[in-house]
Scaffold this active site. Structure first.
Site: not given
Ligand code: NDP
Ligand code: 2IT
Length: 451
Positions: A90, A111, A114, A126, A165-166, A242, A383
């Site tokens: 997952k 992951q 976590k 992943k 997603g990520d 997100n 999830s």
């Molecule tokens: P999104 O794609 O929704 O947003 C990512 C954000 O981070 C954007 O504002 C993006 O800017 C910025 N960003 C990404 N890469 C870079 C970079 N190299 N340098 C500077 N800014 C950057 O992703 P999420 O919000 O889903 O994910 C954000 C983080 O949270 C990641 O590390 C992800 O692994 C982690 N995460 C996400 C989960 C989820 O459920 N979605 C769960 C747990 C962890 P820009 O648009 O300019 O690229």
């Molecule tokens: O990093 C993370 O935990 C996620 N991007 C969410 C993974 C998931 O299966 O919901």
């Protein structure tokens, strides 16, 4: 000094050369486990660490697709199926040009731990691609997702491996991926992907879950350390995706003043407090740049990211810093600046956003530190709640899911704290998280024999 940990780390470095992020993630976990493996010789006898650092399987594939101008494009796809010890693989899918084997393996490794902390039956995986969704039309994103799924579908299933997603993968991408999966399999396997839209099997509150969960975890941590809270605190949040958006929403609800957010181009500072509806419109509807916030907020200040200073947000004075963008965004220098400016707590919404040296610096300077694998586990936990709703063919209300999420985050904080207490590590919840997850996984590994 544990010889066993040193030996495994040396092997990991040798066998995975050219994968610095993967090594960093393993180094952080294994270093924290030294007192644990020293106390129990069984871990070495059963080769537990050697097995935990080796993914069960890594799939790499070609993704051909045709862009709007008729040009043929080729990207690379990945899925690491890291551990199925406690449930189906997952974990999310990341679409970003920086994606490579090292990034996918570090994310998969994190992951596993976590997911163990959530207390729910999910293993770790992943995946993703070096595809860049920025600047692509909806039709291009759809064709790419269809090609990606045409290969990935052989390897996943609701009891086998469940992606979500990520970075770069949200409800739009999950929709296209699900549509193609369903078309190929000719069956409605609702639980094969999570993060689906509520219109066709998604869970209420999954969109909010990672950001909300981060704040719930932080709330427990602050409460447990001097009865502190978000009320009246200044907060800076990197990213505006997100995780960042819903962390901001919950922090504001709890009375915090969020003064800065960012994207990869730069950061905005609004001394009156960020107006989140404008960020949501710019990011969720227009898919625009955060700089556009200044159009309606003349008083806000924008600082461009540069090669020398890619994360200018960490120069801003704050009580609480929430890195919610990407890996290694808080370097030792950034940590020093934050401490100099009086930061009291840091909470990782992103995966591995803080370098090991920066974590050590925070801990040495009495900054409360909420580690990613615990603090951002609310997303994957929800999830898992989506998967169980799909299996039951029945939905919970938003409030029901939110309440479950809150309880899960409280329990995760308690696991981290109990493990830290057990090994007399004070409020080092980073070590506590690693130890709590490891102990559970190791027990399952020993019970299941040599597989
Ligand atoms: P999104 O794609 O929704 O947003 C990512 C954000 O981070 C954007 O504002 C993006 O800017 C910025 N960003 C990404 N890469 C870079 C970079 N190299 N340098 C500077 N800014 C950057 O992703 P999420 O919000 O889903 O994910 C954000 C983080 O949270 C990641 O590390 C992800 O692994 C982690 N995460 C996400 C989960 C989820 O459920 N979605 C769960 C747990 C962890 P820009 O648009 O300019 O690229
Ligand atoms: O990093 C993370 O935990 C996620 N991007 C969410 C993974 C998931 O299966 O919901």
């Amino acid at each position: 000094m544990s010889m066993y940990v040193e030996k495994v780390l040396d092997d990991v470095k040798l066998k995975n050369s050219g994968e610095p992020e993967f090594f960093q993630a393993v180094d952080e976990v294994l270093s924290a486990l030294k007192p644990v493996v020293e106390k129990n010789g069984d871990y070495e006898k059963f080769a537990i660490l050697e097995r935990m650092v080796e993914p069960e399987r890594l799939i790499i594939f070609r993704i051909p697709w045709v862009d709007d101008s008729g040009k043929i494009r080729i990207n690379r796809g990945y899925r690491v199926q890291f551990s199925s010890l406690i449930g189906p693989y997952k974990g999310g899918l990341r679409f970003h040009p920086s994606v490579n084997q090292s990034i996918i393996k570090f994310l998969g490794f994190e992951q596993v731990f976590k997911n163990a902390l959530t207390g729910l039956p999910i293993g770790g995986g992943k995946g993703g691609s070096d595809f860049d969704p920025k600047g692509k039309s909806d039709a291009e994103v759809m064709r790419f997702c269809q090609s990606f799924m045409t290969e990935l579908q052989r390897h996943i299933g609701q009891d086998v491996d469940v992606p979500a997603g990520d970075i770069g993968v949200g409800a739009r991408e999950i929709g296209y991926l699900f549509g193609q999966y369903k078309r190929i399999k000719d069956a409605y396997e609702g639980g094969v992907l999570t993060g689906k839209s509520v219109a066709y099997g998604g869970s209420l509150a999954r969109t909010e879950a990672t950001g909300y969960g981060l704040i719930y975890f932080m709330r427990e941590m602050l409460k447990s350390n001097g009865g502190n809270s978000f009320e009246g605190k200044t907060v800076t949040i990197s990213g505006s995706g997100n995780v960042a958006i819903y962390a901001c929403q919950k922090a504001q609800e709890l009375g915090a003043k969020v003064v800065a957010m960012s994207d990869s181009n730069g950061c905005i500072y609004d001394k009156y407090g960020i107006e989140l509806n404008d960020i949501k419109r710019i990011k969720e509807v227009e898919r625009g740049r955060i700089k556009n916030y200044l159009i309606n907020h003349k008083e806000a200040v924008y600082t461009e990211a540069t090669a020398e200073n890619p994360f200018p947000i960490w120069s801003i004075k704050t009580d609480i810093a929430l890195p919610c963008a990407t890996q290694n965004e808080i370097s030792l220098d950034a940590a020093k600046l934050l401490v100099q400016n009086g930061v009291t707590a840091v909470g990782e919404g992103a995966n591995m956003p803080t370098s090991m040296e920066a974590i050590e610096y925070f801990l040495a300077n009495n900054v409360l530190f909420a580690p990613a694998k615990a603090a951002n586990a609310g997303g994957v936990a929800t999830s898992a709640i989506e998967m169980s709703q799909n299996s039951m063919r029945f939905y919970y209300t938003f409030e029901e899911v939110d309440r479950k999420l809150e309880n899960i985050m409280k329990n995760i904080f308690k696991s981290c704290k109990d493990a830290a207490d057990r090994y007399e590590l004070g409020n080092n919840y980073a070590a506590g998280a690693n130890i709590a997850a490891f102990t559970k996984l190791a027990e399952a590994m020993i019970a299941q024999g040599v597989v």
